[in-house]
Design a protein around this motif. Structure first.
Motif, PDB file in Angstrom:
ATOM      1  N   ARG A   1      88.996  -4.951   4.553  1.00  0.00           N
ATOM      2  CA  ARG A   1      89.610  -5.722   3.470  1.00  0.00           C
ATOM      3  C   ARG A   1      88.976  -7.104   3.493  1.00  0.00           C
ATOM      4  NH1 ARG A   1      95.590  -5.469   3.506  1.00  0.00           N
ATOM      5  NH2 ARG A   1      95.147  -3.670   2.190  1.00  0.00           N
ATOM      6  N   ALA A   2      88.503  -7.556   2.326  1.00  0.00           N
ATOM      7  CA  ALA A   2      87.925  -8.894   2.194  1.00  0.00           C
ATOM      8  C   ALA A   2      88.843  -9.719   1.302  1.00  0.00           C
ATOM      9  CB  ALA A   2      86.529  -8.824   1.586  1.00  0.00           C
ATOM     10  N   GLU A   3      89.225 -10.891   1.788  1.00  0.00           N
ATOM     11  CA  GLU A   3      90.055 -11.809   1.014  1.00  0.00           C
ATOM     12  C   GLU A   3      89.199 -12.994   0.585  1.00  0.00           C
ATOM     13  OE1 GLU A   3      93.958 -14.702   1.482  1.00  0.00           O
ATOM     14  OE2 GLU A   3      93.557 -13.199   3.020  1.00  0.00           O
ATOM     15  N   MET A   4      89.231 -13.276  -0.705  1.00  0.00           N
ATOM     16  CA  MET A   4      88.394 -14.331  -1.258  1.00  0.00           C
ATOM     17  C   MET A   4      89.197 -15.611  -1.491  1.00  0.00           C
ATOM     18  SD  MET A   4      85.741 -12.474  -1.242  1.00  0.00           S
ATOM     19  CE  MET A   4      84.463 -13.342  -2.128  1.00  0.00           C
ATOM     20  N   GLU A   5      88.492 -16.731  -1.693  1.00  0.00           N
ATOM     21  CA  GLU A   5      89.127 -18.031  -1.935  1.00  0.00           C
ATOM     22  C   GLU A   5      90.117 -18.005  -3.090  1.00  0.00           C
ATOM     23  OE1 GLU A   5      85.811 -20.689  -2.582  1.00  0.00           O
ATOM     24  OE2 GLU A   5      86.095 -21.569  -0.594  1.00  0.00           O
TER      25      GLU A   5
ATOM     26  N   ALA B   1      81.406  -5.703   4.862  1.00  0.00           N
ATOM     27  CA  ALA B   1      82.265  -5.719   3.670  1.00  0.00           C
ATOM     28  C   ALA B   1      81.435  -6.050   2.439  1.00  0.00           C
ATOM     29  CB  ALA B   1      83.405  -6.726   3.843  1.00  0.00           C
ATOM     30  N   TRP B   2      80.598  -7.088   2.529  1.00  0.00           N
ATOM     31  CA  TRP B   2      79.737  -7.465   1.401  1.00  0.00           C
ATOM     32  C   TRP B   2      78.808  -6.320   1.013  1.00  0.00           C
ATOM     33  CZ3 TRP B   2      74.357  -7.887   1.630  1.00  0.00           C
ATOM     34  CH2 TRP B   2      73.774  -8.313   0.434  1.00  0.00           C
ATOM     35  N   SER B   3      78.186  -5.705   1.992  1.00  0.00           N
ATOM     36  CA  SER B   3      77.243  -4.619   1.710  1.00  0.00           C
ATOM     37  C   SER B   3      77.935  -3.462   0.993  1.00  0.00           C
ATOM     38  CB  SER B   3      76.609  -4.129   3.016  1.00  0.00           C
ATOM     39  OG  SER B   3      75.730  -3.053   2.772  1.00  0.00           O
ATOM     40  N   ALA B   4      79.099  -3.055   1.494  1.00  0.00           N
ATOM     41  CA  ALA B   4      79.831  -1.949   0.870  1.00  0.00           C
ATOM     42  C   ALA B   4      80.312  -2.321  -0.533  1.00  0.00           C
ATOM     43  CB  ALA B   4      81.010  -1.536   1.745  1.00  0.00           C
TER      44      ALA B   4
ATOM     45  N   ASP C   1      79.624 -14.991   1.422  1.00  0.00           N
ATOM     46  CA  ASP C   1      79.971 -15.599   2.699  1.00  0.00           C
ATOM     47  C   ASP C   1      80.700 -16.926   2.504  1.00  0.00           C
ATOM     48  OD1 ASP C   1      79.978 -15.557   5.559  1.00  0.00           O
ATOM     49  OD2 ASP C   1      78.324 -16.992   5.548  1.00  0.00           O
ATOM     50  N   ALA C   2      80.289 -17.702   1.504  1.00  0.00           N
ATOM     51  CA  ALA C   2      80.926 -18.987   1.236  1.00  0.00           C
ATOM     52  C   ALA C   2      82.319 -18.822   0.624  1.00  0.00           C
ATOM     53  CB  ALA C   2      80.049 -19.818   0.297  1.00  0.00           C
ATOM     54  N   GLN C   3      82.551 -17.754  -0.126  1.00  0.00           N
ATOM     55  CA  GLN C   3      83.825 -17.551  -0.821  1.00  0.00           C
ATOM     56  C   GLN C   3      84.812 -16.660  -0.073  1.00  0.00           C
ATOM     57  OE1 GLN C   3      83.305 -16.458  -4.980  1.00  0.00           O
ATOM     58  NE2 GLN C   3      81.342 -17.495  -4.982  1.00  0.00           N
ATOM     59  N   CYS C   4      84.328 -15.910   0.910  1.00  0.00           N
ATOM     60  CA  CYS C   4      85.191 -14.988   1.650  1.00  0.00           C
ATOM     61  C   CYS C   4      85.940 -15.754   2.735  1.00  0.00           C
ATOM     62  CB  CYS C   4      84.362 -13.864   2.274  1.00  0.00           C
ATOM     63  SG  CYS C   4      85.353 -12.667   3.192  1.00  0.00           S
ATOM     64  N   ILE C   5      87.267 -15.697   2.662  1.00  0.00           N
ATOM     65  CA  ILE C   5      88.095 -16.356   3.664  1.00  0.00           C
ATOM     66  C   ILE C   5      88.172 -15.510   4.928  1.00  0.00           C
ATOM     67  CG2 ILE C   5      90.455 -17.084   4.202  1.00  0.00           C
ATOM     68  CD1 ILE C   5      90.770 -17.724   1.230  1.00  0.00           C
ATOM     69  N   GLU C   6      88.317 -14.202   4.735  1.00  0.00           N
ATOM     70  CA  GLU C   6      88.501 -13.319   5.869  1.00  0.00           C
ATOM     71  C   GLU C   6      88.071 -11.908   5.504  1.00  0.00           C
ATOM     72  OE1 GLU C   6      92.222 -12.072   8.723  1.00  0.00           O
ATOM     73  OE2 GLU C   6      92.223 -14.012   7.733  1.00  0.00           O
ATOM     74  N   ALA C   7      87.488 -11.224   6.462  1.00  0.00           N
ATOM     75  CA  ALA C   7      87.141  -9.812   6.289  1.00  0.00           C
ATOM     76  C   ALA C   7      87.471  -9.102   7.588  1.00  0.00           C
ATOM     77  CB  ALA C   7      85.660  -9.648   5.957  1.00  0.00           C
TER      78      ALA C   7
END
Length: 104
Positions: free
Chosen positions: A9-13, A54-57, A72-78
């Motif tokens: 799970r990727a959480e964005m800004e 996460a980014w690749s998938a 990478d700059a916008q992702c808070i957590e993965a």
């Protein structure tokens, strides 16, 4: 060879969250990056690896069109989708091997 599926799970800004499954295609791409490492050594870069997988998938599936540095700059957590609640996300009995011997 066992299946290599990694639920992330990727959480964005902006509060958007994405659930995605990385697989062997993503791991193989990770291993050939200048900053990558063999999957067996992934503990040494676990945060970077989780974010990159996460980014690749997400890009492979067409869910986002961000370049790696933008993501990478916008992702808070993965990480593991169950980490947020402290759960694995699996059904309660998923790891139960069942009855090991017949009852009398």
């Amino acid at each position: 060879m066992p299946s290599m599926l990694i639920e992330l799970r990727a959480e964005m800004e902006d509060g958007t969250t994405y659930d995605v499954v990385a697989d062997q295609r993503d791991v193989a791409k990770w291993e050939i990056q200048d900053f990558g490492c063999p999957f067996s050594d992934i503990d040494s870069r676990s945060m970077l690896a989780l974010r990159w997988l996460a980014w690749s998938a997400l890009t492979r599936r067409g869910l986002i069109d961000l370049k790696w540095d933008e993501f990478d700059a916008q992702c808070i957590e993965a990480g593991d989708p169950g980490d947020e609640e402290g759960e694995s996300g699996l059904p309660e009995d998923a790891l139960d091997p069942g009855q090991t011997a017949p009852s009398a």
